[in-house]
Design an enzyme around this catalytic site. Structure first.
Site, PDB file in Angstrom:
ATOM      1  CB  CYS A 137      -0.914   0.031   1.225  1.00  0.00           C
ATOM      2  SG  CYS A 137      -1.599  -1.559   1.668  1.00  0.00           S
ATOM      3  CD  GLU A 209      -2.701  -0.785  -3.355  1.00  0.00           C
ATOM      4  OE1 GLU A 209      -3.085   0.139  -4.086  1.00  0.00           O
ATOM      5  OE2 GLU A 209      -2.839  -0.773  -2.123  1.00  0.00           O
TER       6      GLU A 209
END
Ligand SMILES: Cc1ncc(CO)c(N)n1
Length: 230
Positions: A137, A209
């Site tokens: 992240c 993601e």
């Protein structure tokens, strides 16, 4: 000197991360032509994502085996709730959305899947699982931010410029580097079979993601609109 665990991870995730830069959402953001409604969807979903992501930092702090790690997680928690989420609150005000409304956003399928996965691996393991779950992240957004910052006019764009500025900033880079340092420190004494498990978490979150960019691009929620339900 031992090679860094993140060097090995980078080799593994590089093709996935490179594909983010080819994704129409990220490309449109960097080149300045991204549809604002798509961005609004990202902003709302990312806000509720960041609430769960913050919970992970709190978990990491609780699971930490030493004060240095505990302090690093506490700092990541504070910076996410303030610095990073201020970006979203500022964008929300441009859409006339209040912080309260932002917080009440219903999480989409991908947001739910991604945060549930991170919280699950984190809860069933030690602090190393939490570190692995948050790594892609912070690191991938910083990676994207720093590359977009080199694109013509991306930093100066009247609407998307502050996004590129924040994710490429020295402050955000320091947070990503803290995550990188945490995983390298904890990986040092781990046997190969444990490193392989951590690597798998980083690969899975890297796929998530990509799915998150896709979700934003498609303004996706759940397969059947809730308005069709009683
Ligand atoms: C989905 C997602 N991943 C990573 C970050 C960076 O913190 C973010 N804001 N959102």
């Amino acid at each position: 000197m031992q090679p860094l665990f993140t060097d090995r991870l980078w080799k593994k995730v590089e093709p996935i991360w490179k594909s983010y830069l080819e994704h129409p959402f990220v490309k449109g953001l960097g080149e300045g032509w991204l549809d604002k409604e798509k961005f609004k969807h990202w902003m709302k979903q990312d806000y509720v994502y960041l609430i769960e992501y913050s919970r992970l930092f709190a978990l990491g702090s609780a699971k930490a085996n030493d004060l240095t790690t505990m302090t690093t997680f506490a700092n990541l928690l504070h910076s996410t709730l303030h610095m990073e989420m201020d970006l979203h609150r500022n964008y929300a005000s441009k859409f006339s959305i209040t912080a309260q409304e932002l917080e009440e956003t219903e999480a989409a399928a991908t947001t739910t899947a991604y945060t549930s996965y991170m919280l699950n691996v984190s809860q069933r393991g030690g602090v190393e699982n939490t570190i692995a779950a948050v790594l892609a992240c912070a690191w991938s957004y910083n990676y994207i931010g720093k590359i977009l910052a080199t694109w013509p006019n991306a930093l100066e764009h009247e609407f998307y410029g502050s996004w590129v500025q924040m994710y490429s900033s020295d402050e955000f880079t320091a947070l990503a580097n803290d995550c990188i340092d945490l995983i390298n420190a904890i990986a040092k004494d781990k046997p190969e079979h444990e490193l392989a498990l951590l690597e798998d978490i980083v690969v899975k979150t890297s796929y998530f993601e990509y799915m998150f960019w896709d979700m934003a691009e498609n303004q996706a929620m759940w397969p059947i609109p809730s308005t069709a339900l009683v």
